[in-house]
Design a protein around this motif. Structure first.
Motif, mmCIF file in Angstrom:
data_model
loop_
_atom_site.group_PDB
_atom_site.id
_atom_site.type_symbol
_atom_site.label_atom_id
_atom_site.label_comp_id
_atom_site.label_asym_id
_atom_site.label_seq_id
_atom_site.Cartn_x
_atom_site.Cartn_y
_atom_site.Cartn_z
ATOM 1 N N PRO A 173 0.811 -1.234 0.000
ATOM 2 C CA PRO A 173 0.000 0.000 0.000
ATOM 3 C C PRO A 173 0.838 1.276 0.000
ATOM 4 O O PRO A 173 0.315 2.340 -0.330
ATOM 5 C CB PRO A 173 -0.798 -0.099 1.304
ATOM 6 N N VAL A 174 2.122 1.195 0.370
ATOM 7 C CA VAL A 174 2.942 2.418 0.376
ATOM 8 C C VAL A 174 3.768 2.560 -0.904
ATOM 9 O O VAL A 174 4.571 3.477 -1.038
ATOM 10 C CB VAL A 174 3.888 2.473 1.601
ATOM 11 N N SER A 175 3.571 1.655 -1.856
ATOM 12 C CA SER A 175 4.322 1.771 -3.123
ATOM 13 C C SER A 175 3.739 2.914 -3.956
ATOM 14 O O SER A 175 2.589 3.308 -3.753
ATOM 15 C CB SER A 175 4.258 0.458 -3.896
ATOM 16 N N TYR A 176 4.530 3.417 -4.856
ATOM 17 C CA TYR A 176 4.066 4.533 -5.692
ATOM 18 C C TYR A 176 4.721 4.453 -7.067
ATOM 19 O O TYR A 176 5.657 3.672 -7.278
ATOM 20 C CB TYR A 176 4.375 5.871 -5.011
ATOM 21 N N LEU A 177 4.191 5.261 -7.970
ATOM 22 C CA LEU A 177 4.779 5.320 -9.306
ATOM 23 C C LEU A 177 5.700 6.527 -9.369
ATOM 24 O O LEU A 177 5.244 7.671 -9.243
ATOM 25 C CB LEU A 177 3.686 5.427 -10.374
ATOM 26 N N VAL A 191 -0.133 6.639 -5.501
ATOM 27 C CA VAL A 191 0.283 5.754 -4.394
ATOM 28 C C VAL A 191 -0.763 4.660 -4.242
ATOM 29 O O VAL A 191 -1.937 4.886 -4.488
ATOM 30 C CB VAL A 191 0.353 6.531 -3.061
ATOM 31 N N GLY A 192 -0.313 3.488 -3.818
ATOM 32 C CA GLY A 192 -1.283 2.438 -3.510
ATOM 33 C C GLY A 192 -0.857 1.091 -4.006
ATOM 34 O O GLY A 192 0.274 0.908 -4.443
ATOM 35 N N ARG A 193 -1.779 0.178 -3.890
ATOM 36 C CA ARG A 193 -1.474 -1.195 -4.331
ATOM 37 C C ARG A 193 -1.701 -1.274 -5.838
ATOM 38 O O ARG A 193 -2.776 -0.929 -6.334
ATOM 39 C CB ARG A 193 -2.381 -2.175 -3.611
ATOM 40 N N PHE A 194 -0.680 -1.726 -6.541
ATOM 41 C CA PHE A 194 -0.778 -1.821 -8.005
ATOM 42 C C PHE A 194 -0.615 -3.283 -8.431
ATOM 43 O O PHE A 194 0.278 -3.967 -7.931
ATOM 44 C CB PHE A 194 0.325 -1.003 -8.681
ATOM 45 N N PRO A 195 -1.436 -3.733 -9.372
ATOM 46 C CA PRO A 195 -1.248 -5.106 -9.867
ATOM 47 C C PRO A 195 0.064 -5.225 -10.649
ATOM 48 O O PRO A 195 0.392 -4.335 -11.438
ATOM 49 C CB PRO A 195 -2.435 -5.320 -10.809
ATOM 50 N N VAL A 196 0.787 -6.303 -10.400
ATOM 51 C CA VAL A 196 2.042 -6.533 -11.131
ATOM 52 C C VAL A 196 2.037 -7.860 -11.889
ATOM 53 O O VAL A 196 2.958 -8.144 -12.656
ATOM 54 C CB VAL A 196 3.278 -6.477 -10.193
ATOM 55 N N ALA A 197 1.007 -8.664 -11.657
ATOM 56 C CA ALA A 197 0.903 -9.940 -12.385
ATOM 57 C C ALA A 197 -0.569 -10.273 -12.581
ATOM 58 O O ALA A 197 -1.393 -9.971 -11.708
ATOM 59 C CB ALA A 197 1.598 -11.063 -11.620
ATOM 60 N N GLY A 198 -0.879 -10.841 -13.709
ATOM 61 C CA GLY A 198 -2.271 -11.190 -13.992
ATOM 62 C C GLY A 198 -2.362 -12.378 -14.926
ATOM 63 O O GLY A 198 -1.400 -12.700 -15.638
ATOM 64 N N LEU A 199 -3.510 -13.003 -14.893
ATOM 65 C CA LEU A 199 -3.761 -14.190 -15.729
ATOM 66 C C LEU A 199 -5.087 -13.989 -16.441
ATOM 67 O O LEU A 199 -6.069 -13.573 -15.826
ATOM 68 C CB LEU A 199 -3.817 -15.423 -14.824
ATOM 69 N N GLU A 200 -5.102 -14.278 -17.727
ATOM 70 C CA GLU A 200 -6.333 -14.087 -18.498
ATOM 71 C C GLU A 200 -6.448 -15.182 -19.548
ATOM 72 O O GLU A 200 -5.484 -15.440 -20.267
ATOM 73 C CB GLU A 200 -6.255 -12.707 -19.176
ATOM 74 N N SER B 49 8.649 6.150 5.725
ATOM 75 C CA SER B 49 7.410 5.623 5.143
ATOM 76 C C SER B 49 6.695 4.659 6.082
ATOM 77 O O SER B 49 5.539 4.298 5.837
ATOM 78 C CB SER B 49 7.716 4.936 3.819
ATOM 79 N N VAL B 50 7.378 4.255 7.164
ATOM 80 C CA VAL B 50 6.751 3.322 8.089
ATOM 81 C C VAL B 50 5.534 3.969 8.759
ATOM 82 O O VAL B 50 4.576 3.284 9.133
ATOM 83 C CB VAL B 50 7.792 2.825 9.122
ATOM 84 N N PHE B 51 5.549 5.292 8.896
ATOM 85 C CA PHE B 51 4.415 5.963 9.537
ATOM 86 C C PHE B 51 3.170 5.911 8.662
ATOM 87 O O PHE B 51 2.057 5.812 9.170
ATOM 88 C CB PHE B 51 4.794 7.416 9.873
ATOM 89 N N GLU B 52 3.388 5.997 7.350
ATOM 90 C CA GLU B 52 2.236 5.861 6.449
ATOM 91 C C GLU B 52 1.605 4.483 6.625
ATOM 92 O O GLU B 52 0.386 4.328 6.600
ATOM 93 C CB GLU B 52 2.689 6.004 4.990
#
Lengths: 299, 541
Positions: A173-177, A191-200, B49-52
């Motif tokens: 959740p703390v990852s970003y672009l 910022v947020g959770r981003f998909p990095v793998a998928g199946l279709e 970033s741990v605080f976030e």
């Protein structure tokens, strides 16, 4: 006449020697299968018996039971895209790995809504050594993530058009672009959770999209559960699946081209037609080349 | 010559080695860096970033999503942090997990006390109230430790916080979220004097929602999948219009009213075998909290048994015959497609009602099909719940076309080889003195020049020999061809005399042609004498 033959023999010998040097000399090109260094695919090739496909007509005739790895570092030709589409629609498992290349061309040709964002994924908290090596820990149950607790990417991007709930793996959740690639999070950067793998499913086959081809390189493949992830991906085609790597879209150096040509020649010779030609040559050439005695008539 | 060859070889080798050094092309140079070596990558920890992250965990606590909050906190063990921050964080994580558990228990007991009071079970409510008081005291003390831990952590990452406004903001928000928890605890402690006041607090709490889901662990593509269950709301009256949504791998598969439910849907035909995610979810509505229930289901396909029979040897061109049967635990595989492949050729058949199949096709001549070959039998059942099966058998192919061609080439090769290496040569006799100096000739390869006869005595001896040859040809009919050697000719002549004068004459002619010693008058005389003998013999014959 003898001199010429001798010279031809020595040149042929030298050519063979040079071919051997080029065959065994390791490449240092990114994603090269003969590259044993950190950025090569020698470990993948050895570990999973991956066979390179240097020609588009070398695609397996029966795509069921096979896996095709595609790293589109160069723009694919329309005919190539047609081959790929036919391959997956007839039951093959296509694994498309890309970050900043031409993966979206392949996805568009397949009619998939998934896309590679092309922005650098950074994770300041969950990573290997720095934010550009994100550690993926949010794993959803899926056929490709069975037994995978986490894996590590290396300068990856993220997937769009798939939705968080459909992604097989998500960043933290703390990852970003890192849009401007300055190594820190700036205002406005997502910022947020981003998909990095998928199946279709596509036709009778499956498309697996992973937002980083570097997961395959020698220095990354053994990290965390990366190898397990790949094993699951390859198992999707069956227990004894054959794995191919599309060599034509990889970065290349002249050495790689030469190696590819030599590999083609080897395959040709290894085939029954090649063996047949060799037998013919072995029989006919000595008769032609051996120095015979001149026959002169008595006058 | 050797020097030239060595130089050419060296140049070619250098070209080869230089080719190994040319950098890669083909990738777009404007592309960003695609990877770095993890072994040498710089370590750049960003502990701020741990605080976030903590803020997220606190928001889950405040939303009464205790399990999610605990999972988030536990995952922090895998964060990349400097050693001093890591040790401080490890203690803080433990405190947070305990605090979360205490809050969850407090929340539940407050509801239980409210329910007991409402039911008139005051004694039970009072007993539980005593335990609640102890729990609240522990939670309060623990919260002080958590606050201290957060401040300690802040002291360790002060530099990082100052440099990053977003992390500083997250820290401030975290303090506010923590303050809300503190208010929650203070309010509970203040009201936990008697059951009635706790019940009053309990009545203000949001209503919990719970999903009881019953789903099979295994599913099959193309077959019905049935799930059932109940949505329970801990509220004085049920909610209105709330829906339960069921997702399979993030795709909406059903939506029903949030109460008792029984849902059946067909698994997609193309769903991959392996683990899949089934999620039932009820959204938040007013005071009614949201709920979600996650299940992992295994999708599998039934693997049929294939029995295939074929000969171990196959003659090409000829008939390929493969027969067999396909069965499974569910019975025979009917109307399935069977693909038989060999040497790039593919033949297809369909299984019968009893699951049997028969492929009998003519295999045309093909040079590529020879020796050991893989015969592949691929079965593609019609029903999606069956998995495709491939069986590969190794057979020996005898290819008549290849064998014939090989034999022809063998014969041609053998003939060529014999013609090139199987004979000694005859020589050309030149009556003239050589124009070129012998020293120069001697340097040339022997086979490259005709033998030259030097000296009048040698010429005379050879003249006798040639005259005798002409007579023999005329008398016996044996002719010397251009590729016949002197000795071969002598053997061909059907004339055997005492002392074999023809053979001796042949040896003298060879001496005149090949010997480095000069021909003497004595040898010429011998030749003349042998010639006379032969003429006499020919005349008598």
């Amino acid at each position: 006449v003898l001199n010429r033959r001798f010279l031809a023999g020595v040149i042929a010998y030298t050519a063979v020697a040079v071919a051997l040097i080029l065959w065994y000399y390791p490449s240092s090109t990114d994603f090269a299968i003969s590259n044993p260094y950190w950025n090569g695919l020698s470990e993948l090739t050895r570990g999973f018996s991956v066979r390179p496909l240097t020609l588009t007509d070398g695609f397996p005739a029966e795509s069921r039971g096979t896996v095709l790895l595609v790293i589109p570092s160069r723009p694919p030709q329309p005919s190539h895209l047609t081959f790929i589409k036919r391959y997956v629609e007839t039951g093959g498992v296509l694994v498309l790995l890309d970050d900043f290349g031409y993966g979206n061309d392949v996805l568009a040709s397949l009619g998939s809504e998934i896309r590679f964002s092309g922005q650098l994924l950074a994770d300041p908290l969950f990573n290997l050594r720095n934010s550009r090596l994100p550690r993926i820990l949010d794993i959803a149950p899926s056929p490709i993530t069975q037994g995978v607790e986490g894996f590590i990417l290396n300068h990856a991007t993220v997937l769009t058009g798939i939705g968080e709930s459909r992604g097989a793996a998500l960043s933290s959740p703390v990852s970003y672009l890192d849009v401007n690639r300055n190594g820190r999070r700036d205002e406005g950067e997502p910022v947020g959770r981003f998909p990095v793998a998928g199946l279709e499913p596509i036709g009778e086959g499956y498309l697996i999209v992973i937002s980083d081809p570097s997961i395959l390189v020698n220095s990354v493949i053994h990290l965390a559960h990366n190898r397990r992830l790949l094993l699951n991906v390859f198992s999707l085609a069956g227990r004894n699946s054959r794995v191919f790597l599309d060599d034509t879209l990889l970065p290349y150096a002249p050495l790689d081209v030469t190696k590819s040509l030599l590999a083609d020649a080897r395959r040709l010779i290894g085939g029954s037609a090649g063996a047949f030609a060799l037998v013919v040559a072995a029989l006919v050439l000595p008769a032609v080349l051996l120095p015979g005695t001149r026959r002169e008539p008595i006058r | 010559l050797l020097r030239r060859v060595a130089a050419a070889g060296a140049v070619l080798t250098m070209v080869g080695i230089m080719a190994t050094r040319v950098p890669a092309t083909g990738a777009d140079p404007s592309q960003p860096i695609r990877h770095e070596d993890p072994a040498t990558a710089p370590i750049e920890a960003q502990p701020g970033s741990v605080f976030e992250y903590f803020l997220m965990a606190f928001s889950r606590l405040n939303a009464r999503r205790y399990q999610e909050a605990r999972q988030l906190i536990r995952r922090l063990d895998r964060a990349t942090l400097p050693p001093d921050v890591r040790s401080a964080l490890s203690d803080l994580n433990d405190l947070m997990v305990k605090e979360g558990s205490l809050l969850e228990v407090v929340d539940r007991w407050v509801r239980d006390i409210a329910a007991l009071t409402q039911a008139g079970r005051t004694a039970d409510a009072r007993r539980l109230l005593g335990e609640l008081n102890g729990q609240l005291r522990r939670a309060d003390l623990l919260f002080n430790d958590v606050s201290g831990g957060i401040q300690d952590l802040r002291g360790r990452v002060e530099g990082a916080l100052a440099a990053d406004p977003s992390q500083r903001l997250a820290f401030d928000q975290l303090l506010r979220a923590a303050a809300r928890v503190k208010v929650f605890l203070v309010a509970y402690r203040a009201t936990s004097k008697n059951p009635a006041s706790v019940a009053a607090i309990g009545r203000l709490l949001p209503y919990e929602t719970q999903i009881d889901l019953d789903a099979p662990q295994t599913a099959y593509p193309g077959r019905l999948f049935v799930i059932s269950g109940t949505v329970r709301e801990r509220a004085p009256s049920p909610s209105r219009g709330r829906q339960l949504t069921v997702y399979l791998d993030g795709q909406n598969v059903a939506e029903v009213p949030a109460k008792d439910f029984h849902i059946q849907f067909t698994m997609p035909d193309d769903i991959a075998a392996g683990e899949h995610q089934l999620l039932a979810e009820v959204p938040v509505q007013g005071r009614y909290l949201s709920a979600r229930e996650l299940r992992t289901i295994g999708v599998s396909r039934v693997v049929p048994d294939v029995t295939a029979h074929t000969e171990k040897w196959l003659v090409v061109p000829g008939r390929l015959s493969v027969s067999g049967s396909v069965t499974s635990a569910l019975g025979p595989i009917q109307n399935g497609t069977v693909r038989v492949s060999i040497g790039g050729k593919q033949y297809q058949a369909t299984t019968s009602e009893s699951g049997t199949f028969q492929v009998s096709k003519y295999l045309p001549a093909a040079l590529s099909l020879v020796g050991p070959a893989a015969l592949s039998v691929l079965v593609l059942p019609n029903e999606p719940w069956f998995a495709p099966v491939r069986q590969v058998r190794n057979i020996i192919v005898v290819n008549l076309a290849s064998v014939g061609l090989l034999a022809a080439i063998l014969i041609v090769g053998a003939v060529l080889l014999r013609r090139r290496t199987g004979r000694r040569a005859l020589v050309e006799v030149l009556p003239q003195e050589p124009a070129v100096a012998p020293a120069t000739l001697a340097q040339l390869p022997r086979a490259a020049i005709p033998v030259r006869v030097i000296g009048p005595l040698a010429e005379e001896l050879l003249a006798i020999y040639k005259q005798m040859l002409r007579r023999i040809e005329a008398a016996v009919g044996t002719r010397s061809e251009t590729n016949t050697t002197l000795r071969e000719f002598a053997r061909l002549v059907p004339l055997r005399l005492e002392g074999d004068p023809l053979w001796r004459m042949t040896e003298l002619a060879e001496l005149a042609l090949y010997s480095p010693h000069p021909v003497t008058a004595d040898l010429v005389e011998q030749a003349r004498s042998l010639g006379t003998q032969l003429e006499g013999a020919l005349a008598r014959a």
